[in-house]
Design an enzyme around this catalytic site. Structure first.
Site, PDB file in Angstrom:
ATOM      1  N   ASP A  19       0.826  -1.205   0.000  1.00 43.11           N
ATOM      2  CA  ASP A  19       0.000   0.000   0.000  1.00 43.11           C
ATOM      3  C   ASP A  19       0.869   1.267   0.000  1.00 43.11           C
ATOM      4  OD1 ASP A  19      -2.677  -1.445   0.649  1.00 43.11           O
ATOM      5  OD2 ASP A  19      -1.263  -2.142   2.162  1.00 43.11           O
ATOM      6  N   GLU A 278       0.954  -5.981  -4.960  1.00 39.00           N
ATOM      7  CA  GLU A 278       0.690  -5.126  -6.127  1.00 39.00           C
ATOM      8  C   GLU A 278       1.927  -4.353  -6.589  1.00 39.00           C
ATOM      9  OE1 GLU A 278      -2.957  -2.932  -6.001  1.00 39.00           O
ATOM     10  OE2 GLU A 278      -2.137  -1.263  -7.157  1.00 39.00           O
TER      11      GLU A 278
END
Length: 385
Positions: A19, A278
């Site tokens: 994040d 990610e």
């Protein structure tokens, strides 16, 4: 309102580095390339510091690389309505403080409010990208902005000059050797060079045993703190700094936990990168090297749907043998299948997978850069009022 010149970016750290990794790249790009005044609110500065050593975990406010970094906690001081930026981005549904939403509504002209979503290749993403969501009580509208791999999404983060820097580094053997030597790494020319960044659920033992028993030698580089318990249990101990442990055809060593620019260089150096979540998954694609992705596990196995959606796009156009090897290895690495059985086919297909990366990256670049796409989206919504 003219084009947005200031932006608030909120990040709640859930996935340790994923994040904040995405948010830090976005904040730096908007500040450095677009000249925006960016204020980044982060609830876990200690995790942030692992990827940016300049960060002071105890500071309420600090400026790092042109970005104002604010510690996000329950008692923090909020800006007055007039001091809130032209746009507010909440990353990954992190939910803004109610008092901040009230202040947004009291701003002379409400900011453009964005929910920056997680990356997904699922079909529904293009239909939901850009959709509005009116606030139930306040005169505010939030817009969903999806990163993605296809037209109709926001694309991927890719800072200006990244490809030129990567190409120059890859073409310069001396530069690569010096970078690896700085990390204490001196690979032999015939060894397959791998990097490992994974979650604790990864079937690491199966991979280690496959590499150990392989005919070709390999050197696996593991950033400190990653998979330490699994590696220590398998090898009996962790290597000392600079030490290389060897068993069969496998050599492995720990390297320092790297900041984002150096992690990019590590990805550029390796023949195959195991990545997770990610941020590192996106950077491994821009590295134009074969990769194996461990997706962030979700309840009800929702992550498997996302994995298959990405594989459908990523493997399109591959030769059948390479596509099958890629699918089998990625599925096994995510708990469906045997990683040891998948390894040999994956290794044999690495040249084909390497060739595929140039075309894949060209298709990603055609979507434009996420930061610029986001700014254009915000500007359009601001013009519409």
């Amino acid at each position: 309102m003219a084009g947005p010149r200031s932006l608030e970016l909120f990040c709640r750290v859930v996935d340790n580095f994923g994040d904040i990794g995405v948010c830090w790249r976005l904040a730096r790009q908007l500040a450095g390339e677009q000249g925006m005044a960016v204020r980044l609110w982060v609830d876990d500065l200690a995790s942030f510091r692992r990827i940016c050593a300049e960060v002071d975990p105890a500071a309420e406010a600090q400026v790092r690389q042109g970005v104002v970094v604010r510690r996000w906690h329950g008692a923090m001081a909020l800006p007055a309505p007039a001091d809130i930026g032209d746009a507010v981005v909440e990353a990954f549904g992190c939910v803004l403080p109610p008092a901040f939403e009230q202040a947004m509504a009291q701003r002379p002209s409400p900011p453009v409010w964005i929910n920056l979503e997680y990356l997904s290749a699922e079909d529904w993403v293009t239909g939901c990208h850009g959709l509005p969501s009116p606030h139930p009580k306040l005169p505010l509208t939030k817009y969903f902005f999806f990163p993605g791999f296809e037209a109709g999404t926001g694309g991927l983060l890719c800072e200006a000059g990244l490809e030129a820097r990567r190409a120059a580094f890859v073409a310069d053997a001396t530069q690569r050797a010096e970078f690896l030597a700085h990390l204490g790494v001196r690979p032999s020319p015939d060894a397959l060079l791998l990097s490992l960044f994974c979650y604790p659920q990864a079937p690491l033992t199966a991979l280690l045993e496959a590499l150990r028993d392989d005919q070709r030698p390999s050197l696996m580089l593991v950033p400190q703190g990653v998979a330490s318990a699994q590696l220590a249990a398998w090898a009996g101990r962790l290597p000392a700094p600079g030490e290389v442990l060897r068993t069969g055809s496998l050599s492995w060593q720990q390297v320092p936990f790297l900041d984002q620019p150096d992690y990019d260089r590590l990805l550029w150096c390796c023949d195959l990168n195991f990545v997770r979540g990610e941020d590192s998954m996106v950077r491994a694609q821009w590295a134009q090297r074969p990769l194996v992705w461990q997706i962030y596990p979700q309840q009800d196995d929702a992550h498997r749907v996302k994995l298959e959606a990405f594989l459908s796009l990523y493997c399109a156009g591959m030769a059948p043998e390479a596509s099958q090897a890629c699918r089998s290895a990625w599925q096994a690495w995510n708990g469906e299948g045997d990683m040891g059985d998948s390894w040999h086919a994956l290794r044999d297909c690495l040249p084909a997978l390497q060739s595929h990366m140039a075309d894949w990256c060209a298709s990603l670049r055609s979507l434009g850069d996420l930061a610029a796409n986001l700014l254009a989206f915000i500007a359009e919504r601001a013009r519409q009022g």
